[in-house]
Design an enzyme around this catalytic site. Sequence first.
Site: not given
Length: 245
Positions: A136, A149, A151, A153, A182
């Site tokens: 991401s 989140y 971290a 990714k 997205i």
Amino acid sequence: MQNQNFIVTGASSGIGFTISQHLLQLGASVVGIGRNEEKLLSIKNSYSNFNFVIKDLSDELDSLPDLIDLIVKDFGKIDGMVLCAGIQDTIPIGSLKYEKAKKLFDINYFSNLMLIKGFSKKRNHNIGASIVIISSITSSVGLPGISNYSASKAALVGLSKSLAVELSRENIRINCVSPGHIKTDLLANDKHLGNDFLSKIEHRYPLGLGTTDDIANIVEFLLSDKSKWITGSNIIIDGGLSINF
């Protein structure tokens, strides 16, 4: 992609769903791993070269290498794997609990690690195999409320760089793709963000918000021989967000 075999995780929704369809349309055989049986059946009903496994990747992580063994036993050696499964929680640090933080890492990071372990066995992959991990843009761009989140990714990007060296001995390439925001159910169903979240942030994207097809196109390239000299890379595909942040 004719006569090639691929595994796609998170195949029942969002980016994974679209990637599976792209590969199938190119003549590949795909084994999708996901949790939504109805969505997976909808692909199966349209493509005879699609098979699927219903699996929550946060359960029994140590058994995931065995899952790859079983898939190969049933469908043959794998030419590539796309790791799309993931969850996002928007939780300020003051409200974050360890168990919930750990569960997110189990799905977003550790499940991928264990699936790659199974894939890397010589008997499970063909020469020149390629792994693509969906990371991401939040791995490199800071946004509030998603520290855990982000971290998870960022960990995937670091993982791919080290594994690119290690797995090159097995003639396996591994790369990350880091999308911006997205339009997917994952974002639409995040109650913490609100219904108008995407419309609020769209102005930050010089080229507008992306679609799942935009991500599938670059994944196709990374799985193909056209990218045979690319490994350990993190390809940012974000409509210009990171240069306009």
